[in-house]
Design a protein around this motif. Structure first.
Motif, PDB file in Angstrom:
ATOM      1  N   SER A   1      -7.043   0.732  -2.273  1.00 47.64           N
ATOM      2  CA  SER A   1      -6.920  -0.538  -1.542  1.00 47.64           C
ATOM      3  C   SER A   1      -5.460  -0.980  -1.476  1.00 47.64           C
ATOM      4  CB  SER A   1      -7.794  -1.621  -2.157  1.00 47.64           C
ATOM      5  OG  SER A   1      -7.381  -1.945  -3.470  1.00 47.64           O
TER       6      SER A   1
ATOM      7  N   ALA B   1      -3.922   1.017   1.382  1.00 47.16           N
ATOM      8  CA  ALA B   1      -4.438   0.502   2.659  1.00 47.16           C
ATOM      9  C   ALA B   1      -3.723  -0.795   3.023  1.00 47.16           C
ATOM     10  CB  ALA B   1      -5.947   0.288   2.574  1.00 47.16           C
ATOM     11  N   LEU B   2      -3.526  -1.655   2.041  1.00 47.88           N
ATOM     12  CA  LEU B   2      -2.826  -2.918   2.273  1.00 47.88           C
ATOM     13  C   LEU B   2      -1.356  -2.667   2.632  1.00 47.88           C
ATOM     14  CD1 LEU B   2      -3.070  -6.037   2.170  1.00 47.88           C
ATOM     15  CD2 LEU B   2      -2.331  -5.883  -0.208  1.00 47.88           C
TER      16      LEU B   2
ATOM     17  N   GLN C   1      -0.106  -0.003   3.985  1.00 46.19           N
ATOM     18  CA  GLN C   1      -0.101   0.596   5.327  1.00 46.19           C
ATOM     19  C   GLN C   1      -0.181  -0.494   6.390  1.00 46.19           C
ATOM     20  OE1 GLN C   1      -0.114   4.058   5.965  1.00 46.19           O
ATOM     21  NE2 GLN C   1       0.104   3.596   8.113  1.00 46.19           N
ATOM     22  N   GLN C   2      -1.092  -1.422   6.188  1.00 42.79           N
ATOM     23  CA  GLN C   2      -1.317  -2.495   7.162  1.00 42.79           C
ATOM     24  C   GLN C   2      -0.150  -3.480   7.192  1.00 42.79           C
ATOM     25  OE1 GLN C   2      -4.362  -5.234   6.031  1.00 42.79           O
ATOM     26  NE2 GLN C   2      -4.437  -6.214   8.023  1.00 42.79           N
ATOM     27  N   LYS C   3       0.219  -4.010   6.047  1.00 43.84           N
ATOM     28  CA  LYS C   3       1.206  -5.084   5.994  1.00 43.84           C
ATOM     29  C   LYS C   3       2.631  -4.623   6.274  1.00 43.84           C
ATOM     30  CE  LYS C   3      -1.579  -8.419   4.945  1.00 43.84           C
ATOM     31  NZ  LYS C   3      -1.713  -9.618   5.754  1.00 43.84           N
TER      32      LYS C   3
ATOM     33  N   ASN D   1       3.375  -1.883   8.010  1.00 44.62           N
ATOM     34  CA  ASN D   1       3.388  -1.089   9.231  1.00 44.62           C
ATOM     35  C   ASN D   1       3.974   0.305   8.961  1.00 44.62           C
ATOM     36  OD1 ASN D   1       2.805  -0.713  11.925  1.00 44.62           O
ATOM     37  ND2 ASN D   1       4.819  -1.420  12.608  1.00 44.62           N
TER      38      ASN D   1
END
Length: 87
Positions: A15, A18-19, A21-23, A25
């Motif tokens: 997790s 994943a965070l 990667q998202q936050k 970019n």
């Protein structure tokens, strides 16, 4: 670019990445390890401000890996392309 890493949203390493990667970019081919994230963060021309919230939960859920994450962010900050704010 501004990003917030919220310990409430992290339950394990999967997790966390994943965070990140998202936050942050991160590119799709960025490895799921702290060295790869460091390389992306210290890339010239892409300044970032990263806020860490609920650091206590990060430490509780990730144990020693939280220390490694926070150390990597502090090291990245020395590059001049990252500013880390701990709340």
């Amino acid at each position: 670019m501004r990003a917030t890493i919220n310990g409430k949203r992290v339950t394990d390493r999967e997790s966390l990445f994943a965070l990140l990667q998202q936050k942050l970019n991160l590119p799709a081919d960025c490895g799921k390890n702290l060295d790869a994230v460091y390389d992306v963060l210290t890339d010239p021309g892409k300044d970032r401000i990263i806020t860490i919230k609920h650091e206590d939960l990060l430490r509780q859920r990730l144990n020693d890996y939280a220390d490694a994450l926070l150390q990597m962010l502090e090291d990245a900050q020395r590059s001049g392309h990252v500013k880390v704010i701990r709340k």
